[in-house]
Design an enzyme around this catalytic site. Structure first.
Site, PDB file in Angstrom:
ATOM      1  CB  CYS A 262       3.710  -1.778   5.364  1.00  0.00           C
ATOM      2  SG  CYS A 262       3.256  -3.543   5.900  1.00  0.00           S
ATOM      3  NE  ARG A 332       1.190  -6.929   0.470  1.00  0.00           N
ATOM      4  CZ  ARG A 332       1.391  -6.819   1.727  1.00  0.00           C
ATOM      5  NH1 ARG A 332       0.268  -6.922   2.116  1.00  0.00           N
ATOM      6  NH2 ARG A 332       2.374  -7.130   2.264  1.00  0.00           N
TER       7      ARG A 332
END
Length: 436
Positions: A262, A332
């Site tokens: 994010c 990620r």
């Protein structure tokens, strides 16, 4: 209330389970059949504390169901769009294909009076472009951004620190806001602020919040660079300025920087959208925020190299952590894995351990060696690098115990979460980030 959640990845799965737990009838929709099968069995396809229990209870109660058929969303009063908005492969802007695809699939299922609530993080102006399509089906679009922290997502959904709803200032917009107010009645009764804004402001809230957080983290990391050059201690610096209530101590922890799915991509998309609006100069500092963050990973590698006198060839290095943050299995854009990959590329024999993220890490970087057990990973290590601040490492690993396992006595603290004096007293060479 009967509602649907379109997109059951991290955001959608948590939101669906939380809404069912407070009494709503929820149908989760996703195109991934494996994900749907896991969720329907009451099992999250990723690690998030408390989520499995919430899913299992919701499925058992009958209030929570999952389906790969968008037609099962029909009949809901409220539809949450919770699909991902990854970074475009050829640029910094957000990829909105999943948002548009989800809405295209949902439109035939909408009835007059339905409310579509966008939860995805999107560039400002996206909602305005979707409004006409939703209104064409007789429904109303609002924007209800999410503010979840991985590792705390269940709590953040059930007990939010604020609820923001962006809507048009007309009768349909006002009715839609009341639907959201009813959906979140429990949280509002607990005292969570309920803020009503226009659509553009609601879209900007998430991007602005992430930009501020990223800036605060990169600021203290920039101070760490100066502290190292001056022989100062960035942790004491953070303590001192953190007492100023205009600044605060939270997120003033210098280290190897932020990652995840994010924050990095969201600040890049925020800057890209500002450029499109002709206001790129207003957020030009975000480019440097991003650069500082990436530079910290390089610096961590450099500290390891310096600890070995300039070469890590043949050295056994144990990396404590793989996830981008504790209480998560998300790898990620993980700083931990990037440091591990770089050290391996320089000839080190790297072993990675993590209590939750090894499966995901191995899928992305199969060339690394993964050891699930912490102590086995430490056995025979020439150096230890702490890169994810799990309690298993920061609180439950004593330097004396580590000494019985490792061969060398070098500890590089990539999160500045260990006690330097304790490690040095036990005979270790302690290296921190911005600490003398």
């Amino acid at each position: 209330m009967r509602m649907s959640v379109i997109g059951c990845g991290y955001l959608g799965a948590v939101h669906a389970a939380a809404m069912a737990s407070i009494g709503h009838e929820v149908t989760g929709i996703d195109t991934n059949p494996d994900r749907i099968a896991a969720l329907a069995a009451g099992k999250a396809p990723f690690f998030e504390p408390g989520l499995d229990e919430l899913l299992a209870a919701g499925v058992a109660s009958g209030r929570l169901t999952f389906s790969a058929d968008i037609a099962d969303a029909a009949g809901s009063v409220l539809h949450f769009l919770a699909v991902g908005t990854p970074q475009q492969s050829d640029g910094s802007a957000a990829d909105l294909r999943f948002v548009h695809g989800a809405l295209d699939a949902l439109l035939p299922q909408l009835r007059p009076g339905d409310v579509v609530a966008g939860k995805s993080t999107v560039p400002v102006g996206t909602a305005a472009g979707l409004t006409e399509r939703v209104e064409g089906a007789g429904a109303t679009l609002v924007w209800n951004p999410e503010f979840l922290r991985e590792g705390w997502a269940v709590r953040d959904t059930l007990h939010p620190d604020r609820l923001v709803v962006g809507a048009a200032a007309d009768d349909s917009g006002r009715r839609a806001v009341e639907v959201l107010r009813e959906a979140y009645a429990d949280a509002i009764a607990e005292g969570s602020p309920f803020l009503v804004t226009d659509l553009a402001t609601a879209e900007l809230v998430k991007g602005a919040a992430n930009a501020f957080l990223a800036t605060k983290i990169s600021f203290i990391n920039a101070m760490a660079e100066i502290a190292e050059a001056a022989g100062a201690d960035v942790t004491r610096l953070a303590d001192a300025i953190g007492y100023d209530d205009r600044i605060g101590r939270r997120f003033l922890g210098a280290g190897i920087g932020f990652g995840g799915g994010c924050l990095p991509k969201d600040i890049r998309a925020f800057a890209a959208r500002a450029e499109e609006l002709g206001r790129g100069a207003s957020v030009g500092f975000l480019r440097e925020v991003d650069a500082i963050n990436l530079r910290r990973r390089e610096h961590a590698v450099r500290l390891v190299l310096e600890a070995f006198g300039g070469s890590v060839v043949g050295k056994r290095i144990t990396m404590l952590g793989a996830a981008f943050k504790p209480h998560s299995d998300d790898v990620r854009d993980s700083p931990a894995l990037e440091v591990a990959i770089r050290l391996r590329g320089m000839g080190a024999k790297v072993r990675v351990t993590d209590p939750e993220a090894l499966g995901n890490a191995a899928a992305v970087h199969p060339q690394l060696k993964y050891v699930a057990d912490r102590d086995k990973a430490l056995k025979g290590a020439d150096a230890v690098v702490l890169v994810t601040e799990w309690d298993l490492y920061r609180r439950e690993l004593s330097p004396e115990h580590a000494s019985t396992l490792a061969r060398g006595r070098i500890i590089v603290d990539g999160r500045n979460c260990l006690d330097p004096q304790a490690w040095r007293a036990a005979g270790w060479t302690y290296v921190g980030m911005g600490r003398p």
